[in-house]
Enzyme design. Structure first.
Site, PDB file in Angstrom:
ATOM      1  N   HIS A 177      -3.935  -2.832  -8.188  1.00  0.00           N
ATOM      2  CA  HIS A 177      -5.242  -3.326  -7.751  1.00  0.00           C
ATOM      3  C   HIS A 177      -6.286  -3.144  -8.851  1.00  0.00           C
ATOM      4  O   HIS A 177      -7.148  -3.992  -9.064  1.00  0.00           O
ATOM      5  CB  HIS A 177      -5.672  -2.591  -6.478  1.00  0.00           C
ATOM      6  CG  HIS A 177      -6.666  -3.332  -5.667  1.00  0.00           C
ATOM      7  ND1 HIS A 177      -7.194  -2.841  -4.480  1.00  0.00           N
ATOM      8  CD2 HIS A 177      -7.251  -4.545  -5.834  1.00  0.00           C
ATOM      9  CE1 HIS A 177      -8.049  -3.719  -3.988  1.00  0.00           C
ATOM     10  NE2 HIS A 177      -8.111  -4.747  -4.783  1.00  0.00           N
ATOM     11  N   GLU A 220       0.850  -1.189   0.000  1.00  0.00           N
ATOM     12  CA  GLU A 220       0.000   0.000   0.000  1.00  0.00           C
ATOM     13  C   GLU A 220       0.887   1.240   0.000  1.00  0.00           C
ATOM     14  O   GLU A 220       1.886   1.300   0.726  1.00  0.00           O
ATOM     15  CB  GLU A 220      -0.885   0.002   1.237  1.00  0.00           C
ATOM     16  CG  GLU A 220      -1.994   1.014   1.221  1.00  0.00           C
ATOM     17  CD  GLU A 220      -3.293   0.465   0.660  1.00  0.00           C
ATOM     18  OE1 GLU A 220      -3.886   1.169  -0.186  1.00  0.00           O
ATOM     19  OE2 GLU A 220      -3.719  -0.615   1.067  1.00  0.00           O
ATOM     20  N   ASP A 249      -7.060   2.063  -7.905  1.00  0.00           N
ATOM     21  CA  ASP A 249      -5.681   2.301  -7.482  1.00  0.00           C
ATOM     22  C   ASP A 249      -4.679   1.318  -8.098  1.00  0.00           C
ATOM     23  O   ASP A 249      -5.074   0.218  -8.488  1.00  0.00           O
ATOM     24  CB  ASP A 249      -5.593   2.252  -5.946  1.00  0.00           C
ATOM     25  CG  ASP A 249      -6.082   0.917  -5.362  1.00  0.00           C
ATOM     26  OD1 ASP A 249      -7.130   0.425  -5.786  1.00  0.00           O
ATOM     27  OD2 ASP A 249      -5.404   0.382  -4.468  1.00  0.00           O
TER      28      ASP A 249
END
Length: 243
Positions: free
Chosen positions: A130, A88, A140
């Site tokens: 993603h 992330e 994203d």
């Protein structure tokens, strides 16, 4: 490389082989991301802030809950969690702007990718976003993410317009790369976010982007150019898979 260790309790033991690295982004700083992941019973392996610091949220030996409903290359699995490492990145507008990602942040990402790629023998074509694996649900890491730069360093695939696939069918080309084409508009926009960011659509308010990750009836500005890049990209993926 030093990691800030904040391990999640949300995981299961891994049984499958790690094949993919999935890149995500969140509009929040790492600590807030951790709080939200914990609240929703989710997790990710690493979080990289805009300051370049890396938080280890889970060891890669554990399955994190980051990919959700996802697939690649027609996989029968309902989610790629079992076979992937999730990373992330902090990005205020969910990656809609190039300025979302700082140089030090991307440097840290590349350092981390080098370690993971070598340790788990991750193929360049299996470093994905993603949005690539879940085009109808996720936007994203966004059109501002520097995929071309990463590909030059061996962390992903880029195209060469001098070499085109003989196939001209859009759906077939997208599926050959790996996209789920249940919704051709979503997969088309996902491809543009990754490979033709200037054609990926206008800025959308973050809250709206989360609820509506793709544009209904999405069409690139120049379809002929899009199809040419799509053909080149499809051939590039073929070449890497044959190595």
């Amino acid at each position: 490389m030093e990691f800030i260790i904040k391990h999640s309790k949300n995981y299961r033991e891994r049984k499958g082989e790690i094949k993919y690295i999935i890149l995500h982004c969140s509009a929040f700083a790492p600590q807030k991301q951790i709080e939200l992941l914990d609240y929703y019973g989710l997790s990710v392996h690493y979080i990289i802030g805009r300051d370049g610091k890396i938080v280890e949220n889970l060891l890669p030996s554990k399955v994190a809950y980051h990919a959700g409903v996802s697939s690649w290359l027609g996989s029968k699995e309902k989610s790629l969690n079992e076979y992937s490492i999730g990373i992330e990145l902090e990005a205020p507008t969910l990656g809609q702007n190039k300025k979302d990602y700082t140089s030090i942040q991307i440097e840290s990402l590349c350092d981390l990718l080098k370690i993971l790629k070598n340790k788990y023998n991750i193929k360049p074509e299996n470093i994905l976003g993603h949005n690539d694996i879940s085009p109808e649900l996720k936007p994203d890491p966004g059109k501002g993410f520097p995929w071309k730069r990463l590909a030059k360093e061996g962390y992903g695939i880029w195209y060469d317009l001098r070499s085109l696939s003989k196939t001209i069918d859009e759906k077939e080309l997208l599926e050959n790369i790996g996209y789920n084409t249940n919704n051709i508009y979503a997969s088309r926009q996902a491809f543009c976010r990754h490979f033709i960011p200037d054609d990926a659509g206008k800025y959308v308010e973050v809250s709206k982007l989360v609820d509506y990750p793709f544009i209904a009836k999405f069409m690139p500005k120049n379809y002929d150019r899009y199809l040419k890049i799509l053909r080149a990209t499809s051939l590039s993926f073929d070449k890497f898979r044959q190595k």
